[in-house]
Design an enzyme around this catalytic site. Structure first.
Site, PDB file in Angstrom:
ATOM      1  N   ASP A  50       3.636   2.870  -5.327  1.00  0.00           N
ATOM      2  CA  ASP A  50       3.315   3.641  -6.563  1.00  0.00           C
ATOM      3  C   ASP A  50       2.075   3.311  -7.174  1.00  0.00           C
ATOM      4  O   ASP A  50       1.121   4.092  -7.359  1.00  0.00           O
ATOM      5  CB  ASP A  50       4.624   3.539  -7.737  1.00  0.00           C
TER       6      ASP A  50
ATOM      7  N   ALA B  58       0.757  -1.319  -0.013  1.00  0.00           N
ATOM      8  CA  ALA B  58       0.052  -0.063  -0.196  1.00  0.00           C
ATOM      9  C   ALA B  58       0.828   1.397  -0.178  1.00  0.00           C
ATOM     10  O   ALA B  58       0.346   2.353  -0.194  1.00  0.00           O
ATOM     11  CB  ALA B  58      -0.867  -0.015   1.169  1.00  0.00           C
ATOM     12  N   SER B  59       2.134   1.105   0.379  1.00  0.00           N
ATOM     13  CA  SER B  59       3.047   2.336   0.478  1.00  0.00           C
ATOM     14  C   SER B  59       3.630   2.634  -1.050  1.00  0.00           C
ATOM     15  O   SER B  59       3.896   3.541  -1.162  1.00  0.00           O
ATOM     16  CB  SER B  59       4.301   2.244   1.312  1.00  0.00           C
TER      17      SER B  59
ATOM     18  N   LYS C 100      -0.573   6.845 -28.491  1.00  0.00           N
ATOM     19  CA  LYS C 100      -1.858   6.376 -28.939  1.00  0.00           C
ATOM     20  C   LYS C 100      -1.845   4.637 -28.771  1.00  0.00           C
ATOM     21  O   LYS C 100      -0.757   4.050 -29.048  1.00  0.00           O
ATOM     22  CB  LYS C 100      -1.937   6.608 -30.265  1.00  0.00           C
TER      23      LYS C 100
ATOM     24  N   ARG D 192       5.747  -2.487   4.259  1.00  0.00           N
ATOM     25  CA  ARG D 192       6.689  -2.542   5.347  1.00  0.00           C
ATOM     26  C   ARG D 192       6.865  -1.561   5.814  1.00  0.00           C
ATOM     27  O   ARG D 192       7.382  -1.361   7.172  1.00  0.00           O
ATOM     28  CB  ARG D 192       8.059  -3.168   4.608  1.00  0.00           C
TER      29      ARG D 192
ATOM     30  N   HIS E 263      -0.308  -6.787 -22.396  1.00  0.00           N
ATOM     31  CA  HIS E 263      -1.755  -5.971 -22.986  1.00  0.00           C
ATOM     32  C   HIS E 263      -2.016  -6.038 -24.422  1.00  0.00           C
ATOM     33  O   HIS E 263      -3.297  -6.258 -24.672  1.00  0.00           O
ATOM     34  CB  HIS E 263      -1.036  -4.319 -22.763  1.00  0.00           C
TER      35      HIS E 263
ATOM     36  N   SER F 219     -16.824   8.813 -32.883  1.00  0.00           N
ATOM     37  CA  SER F 219     -16.013   9.406 -31.549  1.00  0.00           C
ATOM     38  C   SER F 219     -16.578   9.468 -30.295  1.00  0.00           C
ATOM     39  O   SER F 219     -17.778  10.323 -30.276  1.00  0.00           O
ATOM     40  CB  SER F 219     -15.429  11.091 -31.905  1.00  0.00           C
TER      41      SER F 219
ATOM     42  N   LYS G 146       8.463   3.285 -27.203  1.00  0.00           N
ATOM     43  CA  LYS G 146       8.647   4.404 -25.988  1.00  0.00           C
ATOM     44  C   LYS G 146       9.243   5.623 -26.575  1.00  0.00           C
ATOM     45  O   LYS G 146       9.927   5.317 -27.918  1.00  0.00           O
ATOM     46  CB  LYS G 146       9.040   4.127 -24.737  1.00  0.00           C
TER      47      LYS G 146
ATOM     48  N   LYS H 297      -0.953   4.014  -4.728  1.00  0.00           N
ATOM     49  CA  LYS H 297      -1.496   5.597  -4.653  1.00  0.00           C
ATOM     50  C   LYS H 297      -1.887   5.928  -6.159  1.00  0.00           C
ATOM     51  O   LYS H 297      -3.018   6.745  -5.992  1.00  0.00           O
ATOM     52  CB  LYS H 297      -0.176   6.333  -4.223  1.00  0.00           C
TER      53      LYS H 297
HETATM   54  N1  LIG Z   1     -12.760   9.990 -34.690  1.00  0.00           N
HETATM   55  C1  LIG Z   1     -11.553  10.406 -34.689  1.00  0.00           C
HETATM   56  O1  LIG Z   1     -11.159  10.825 -33.593  1.00  0.00           O
HETATM   57  C2  LIG Z   1     -10.651  10.565 -35.850  1.00  0.00           C
HETATM   58  C3  LIG Z   1      -9.598  10.526 -35.673  1.00  0.00           C
HETATM   59  N2  LIG Z   1      -8.831  10.788 -36.824  1.00  0.00           N
HETATM   60  C4  LIG Z   1      -7.142  11.140 -36.656  1.00  0.00           C
HETATM   61  O2  LIG Z   1      -6.534  11.511 -38.012  1.00  0.00           O
HETATM   62  C5  LIG Z   1      -5.376  11.307 -37.864  1.00  0.00           C
HETATM   63  C6  LIG Z   1      -4.929  10.425 -39.176  1.00  0.00           C
HETATM   64  O3  LIG Z   1      -5.745   9.325 -39.332  1.00  0.00           O
HETATM   65  P1  LIG Z   1      -4.766   7.836 -39.352  1.00  0.00           P
HETATM   66  O4  LIG Z   1      -6.241   6.840 -39.267  1.00  0.00           O
HETATM   67  O5  LIG Z   1      -4.024   7.637 -38.448  1.00  0.00           O
HETATM   68  O6  LIG Z   1      -4.142   8.108 -40.902  1.00  0.00           O
HETATM   69  P2  LIG Z   1      -2.894   8.291 -41.621  1.00  0.00           P
HETATM   70  O7  LIG Z   1      -3.152   7.745 -42.793  1.00  0.00           O
HETATM   71  O8  LIG Z   1      -2.256   9.393 -41.060  1.00  0.00           O
HETATM   72  O9  LIG Z   1      -1.909   6.823 -40.765  1.00  0.00           O
HETATM   73  C7  LIG Z   1      -2.504   5.388 -41.075  1.00  0.00           C
HETATM   74  C8  LIG Z   1      -1.392   4.572 -40.643  1.00  0.00           C
HETATM   75  O10 LIG Z   1      -0.053   4.868 -41.293  1.00  0.00           O
HETATM   76  C9  LIG Z   1       0.894   4.747 -40.686  1.00  0.00           C
HETATM   77  N3  LIG Z   1       1.648   5.486 -41.133  1.00  0.00           N
HETATM   78  C10 LIG Z   1       1.869   6.753 -41.245  1.00  0.00           C
HETATM   79  N4  LIG Z   1       3.016   7.371 -41.791  1.00  0.00           N
HETATM   80  C11 LIG Z   1       3.554   6.399 -42.377  1.00  0.00           C
HETATM   81  C12 LIG Z   1       4.746   6.005 -43.384  1.00  0.00           C
HETATM   82  N5  LIG Z   1       5.408   7.150 -43.822  1.00  0.00           N
HETATM   83  N6  LIG Z   1       5.067   4.743 -43.626  1.00  0.00           N
HETATM   84  C13 LIG Z   1       4.156   3.746 -43.299  1.00  0.00           C
HETATM   85  N7  LIG Z   1       3.335   3.792 -42.358  1.00  0.00           N
HETATM   86  C14 LIG Z   1       2.876   5.074 -41.960  1.00  0.00           C
HETATM   87  C15 LIG Z   1       0.428   5.404 -39.233  1.00  0.00           C
HETATM   88  O11 LIG Z   1       1.472   4.971 -38.254  1.00  0.00           O
HETATM   89  P3  LIG Z   1       1.786   5.900 -37.180  1.00  0.00           P
HETATM   90  O12 LIG Z   1       0.849   5.858 -36.188  1.00  0.00           O
HETATM   91  O13 LIG Z   1       3.095   5.350 -36.692  1.00  0.00           O
HETATM   92  O14 LIG Z   1       2.225   7.203 -37.640  1.00  0.00           O
HETATM   93  C16 LIG Z   1      -0.953   4.657 -39.306  1.00  0.00           C
HETATM   94  O15 LIG Z   1      -0.895   3.558 -38.482  1.00  0.00           O
HETATM   95  C17 LIG Z   1      -5.092  10.559 -36.658  1.00  0.00           C
HETATM   96  O16 LIG Z   1      -4.300  11.135 -35.699  1.00  0.00           O
HETATM   97  C18 LIG Z   1      -6.303   9.964 -36.398  1.00  0.00           C
HETATM   98  O17 LIG Z   1      -6.678   9.865 -34.718  1.00  0.00           O
HETATM   99  C19 LIG Z   1      -9.213  10.242 -38.174  1.00  0.00           C
HETATM  100  C20 LIG Z   1     -10.451   9.897 -38.402  1.00  0.00           C
HETATM  101  C21 LIG Z   1     -11.334   9.864 -37.071  1.00  0.00           C
HETATM  102  O1  LIG Z   2       1.928  -1.753 -17.880  1.00  0.00           O
HETATM  103  C1  LIG Z   2       2.213  -0.623 -18.426  1.00  0.00           C
HETATM  104  O2  LIG Z   2       1.434  -0.079 -19.013  1.00  0.00           O
HETATM  105  C2  LIG Z   2       1.711   1.474 -19.234  1.00  0.00           C
HETATM  106  C3  LIG Z   2       0.790   2.038 -20.242  1.00  0.00           C
HETATM  107  O3  LIG Z   2      -0.438   1.859 -19.951  1.00  0.00           O
HETATM  108  P1  LIG Z   2      -1.663   2.837 -20.211  1.00  0.00           P
HETATM  109  O4  LIG Z   2      -2.734   2.589 -19.655  1.00  0.00           O
HETATM  110  O5  LIG Z   2      -0.963   4.436 -19.652  1.00  0.00           O
HETATM  111  O6  LIG Z   2      -1.600   2.726 -21.717  1.00  0.00           O
HETATM  112  C4  LIG Z   2       3.244   1.430 -19.610  1.00  0.00           C
HETATM  113  O7  LIG Z   2       3.756   2.727 -19.631  1.00  0.00           O
HETATM  114  C5  LIG Z   2       4.021   0.959 -18.726  1.00  0.00           C
HETATM  115  O8  LIG Z   2       5.644   0.562 -19.334  1.00  0.00           O
HETATM  116  C6  LIG Z   2       3.681  -0.848 -18.706  1.00  0.00           C
HETATM  117  O9  LIG Z   2       4.596  -1.380 -17.752  1.00  0.00           O
END
Ligand SMILES: NC(=O)C1=CN([C@@H]2O[C@H](COP(=O)(O)OP(=O)(O)OC[C@H]3O[C@@H](n4cnc5c(N)ncnc54)[C@H](OP(=O)(O)O)[C@@H]3O)[C@@H](O)[C@H]2O)C=CC1
Ligand SMILES: O=C1O[C@H](COP(=O)(O)O)[C@@H](O)[C@H](O)[C@H]1O
Length: 515
Positions: free
Chosen positions: A39, A36-37, A366, A69, A262, A425, A360, A42
């Site tokens: 990270d 309980a003490s 995301k 402890r 996960h 959304s 990381k 809490k």
């Molecule tokens: N309802 C909502 O909230 C909505 C939000 N959006 C937002 O719009 C934005 C764009 O949409 P998204 O669907 O991601 O479309 P994108 O076309 O931007 O990306 C599609 C995928 O392609 C990957 N990608 C991007 N650049 C490259 C690259 N150079 N080579 C290979 N793969 C690549 C991305 O990976 P990586 O993640 O690594 O960049 C992602 O997985 C996002 O931020 C999304 O959240 C769109 C629609 C609805």
């Molecule tokens: O278990 C873990 O998860 C977190 C990510 O969790 P989220 O709910 O914030 O997405 C991660 O940062 C951590 O390294 C890992 O041990």
């Protein structure tokens, strides 16, 4: 709520369940937080218990006993916990919740100290009207003391009139061998039915939603297979590094830290066959989903080493690199980024790459599942252009959403195809509940109190998932991989994009979202 909705409460949020009376609420209940003490206690355990209190699932008749402890009085412990609760409720609620919280100190193998804590529980339970007194032990402790603590609980801490349940946190081993050892030690003490292995990704709204999305929509399940889907990508990105936890992280690496637990949980829920049932009475209901998750894990092919890319982040002018953390050895070969391609050898998924990406210190935070469908047939002939594949994206966090990239005619006189989205959304569609969605831990602790194990990890699931990951982890330890450096704040190594394209993911770069 009608009877059908009520029966499905396993799929509802704690918020929408408020007002429900579950059997455990009529009986005495003590929650003991071991460690309980620390990270986790809490940051997650106590705030979640507090949320259960403010939503009426815990009451003034319950007792919450912290055990660790460090020596502290009850009041000192309450003072320590107060700042982590205040943003989750009013001052009055915080103070009345803290009155339920007591603290007992003792070593993790000290049966005498645990007896003293148990005596406090017994004294409290004796004052309750219910003849049944239930106990939950939450292990917020490192795995090296799991079995010591379990042994002293078994000796002096079990409820004699009601049930006892034990919530255990990851890591559940480091590979097949250490998992088997831990499992043998734990199962010599507790039977599987009382062990709740928590994976907080299973408590996240969109993970819980996966089964509803798949099986409650007739338009989706028929296309959820190799005939229509060309690739599935599960991505976990964090825009921060190890934040001083490098010493811990270096023992595990990104594959053990998020993929083996996960992300594989998300993948198995995505890919499993329909379970017999999701809801209803009886403890066997929880097993239906877990049975299917185990079955799909058994169909995984061994990971091919040329379908893996590993990276480690370097610092930039603002942020330190991984190895600049003083707790990380200078010659560390621990990956902070990985892409691993999985292949599921069953009739539904044969030939579909499941691309898992986690890292990381990347450009954004995301977690999402991206399902890429096959290209529309004959589109280049019919439309005289390359029509992009449809994509269904389940955004787990942040900003929970489900959107389908959809091709339409450009509005107006043009007949060109444009890609837009059907957008669900959550913050817009569920405005009333969105800001109050329960934390994953809140939901999972409530599930423990209700005895619903469907969102907890069963021992055979772990066994199968370690079988998938252990050979890969051994190859990394045998230094069979070149770790590719990437810059803090980037999208990760370029070789990762090359791999995902090579196995079938298509990125056109033409889609633009207009929020
Ligand atoms: N309802 C909502 O909230 C909505 C939000 N959006 C937002 O719009 C934005 C764009 O949409 P998204 O669907 O991601 O479309 P994108 O076309 O931007 O990306 C599609 C995928 O392609 C990957 N990608 C991007 N650049 C490259 C690259 N150079 N080579 C290979 N793969 C690549 C991305 O990976 P990586 O993640 O690594 O960049 C992602 O997985 C996002 O931020 C999304 O959240 C769109 C629609 C609805
Ligand atoms: O278990 C873990 O998860 C977190 C990510 O969790 P989220 O709910 O914030 O997405 C991660 O940062 C951590 O390294 C890992 O041990």
């Amino acid at each position: 709520m009608g009877e059908v909705g009520r029966a499905n409460c396993a799929l509802l949020s704690a918020k929408t369940m408020a007002g429900h009376e579950f059997p455990f609420m009529k009986e005495a209940l003590s929650v003991v937080v071991i460690g309980a003490s620390g990270d986790l206690a809490k940051k997650k355990t106590y705030p979640s218990l507090f949320s259960l209190y403010t939503s009426g699932f815990l009451s003034d008749s319950n007792m919450i006993c912290g055990y660790a402890r460090s020596k502290m009085s009850d009041d000192e412990f309450r003072d320590k916990m107060r700042p982590f609760l205040i943003k989750h409720g009013s001052d009055d609620q915080v103070e009345s919740f803290l009155r339920l919280c007591i603290y007992s100190s003792g070593g993790y193998d000290d049966a005498k100290a645990m007896s003293a804590a148990a005596a406090k529980l017994e004294a409290h339970e004796a004052q309750q009207t219910s003849s049944k007194a239930n106990r939950v032990y939450y292990f917020a402790i490192p795995p090296n003391v799991f079995t010591d603590v379990a042994a002293i609980i078994k000796e002096v801490g079990m409820s004699t009139t009601g049930w006892t349940r034990v919530i255990v946190e990851k890591p559940f081993g480091k590979d097949s061998e250490s998992f088997e050892q831990l499992d043998r030690d734990m199962s010599a003490i507790f039977t599987e039915d009382i062990v709740y292995r928590i994976d907080h990704y299973l408590g996240k709204e969109m993970t819980q939603n996966l089964s509803s999305l798949r099986f409650a929509n007739t338009f989706l399940e028929p296309i959820w297979n190799r005939n229509h889907i060309s690739s599935v990508m599960i991505s976990f990105k964090e825009d921060f590094g190890t934040q001083g936890r490098g010493g811990y992280f270096d023992q595990y690496g990104i594959i053990r830290d998020v993929m083996q637990n996960h992300l594989i949980q998300v993948l198995t829920l995505f890919a499993m066959e329909p379970p017999t049932k999701f809801a209803g009475e009886g403890s066997e209901i929880s097993e239906h989903v877990r049975d299917e998750k185990v079955k799909v894990l058994r169909a995984f092919d061994p990971v091919q080493l040329d379908e893996v890319v590993l990276g480690q982040y370097l610092g930039n002018e603002k942020e330190p690199g991984y190895k600049e953390d003083k707790t990380v050895p200078d010659d560390s070969v621990t990956p902070t980024y990985a892409v691993v391609v999985f292949r599921i050898n069953n009739p539904r998924w044969d030939g579909v790459p499941f691309i898992m990406r986690a890292g990381k210190a990347l450009n954004e935070r995301k977690t999402e599942i991206r399902i890429q469908f096959k290209r529309p047939p004959a589109s280049t002939f019919m439309f005289e252009t390359d029509v992009p594949a449809n994509e269904l994206v389940v955004r787990v966090q942040p900003g929970e959403a489900i959107y389908m990239k959809t091709n339409v005619k450009e509005p107006g006189l043009s007949n060109d195809i444009v890609t837009t989205e059907l957008d669900l959304s959550y913050n817009k569609r569920f405005q009333d509940t969105y800001s109050q969605l329960p934390d994953a831990y809140t939901r999972l602790i409530l599930d423990t109190l209700r005895g619903d194990k469907s969102s907890f990890v069963r021992d055979d699931e772990l066994r199968e998932s370690w079988k998938v990951f252990t050979p890969l982890l051994k190859s990394i330890e045998d230094k069979r991989f070149k770790l590719i450096p990437y810059e803090y704040g980037s999208r990760g190594p370029e070789q990762a994009d090359e791999l995902i394209m090579r196995v079938g993911f298509k990125y056109t770069g033409t889609y633009k979202w207009h929020p």
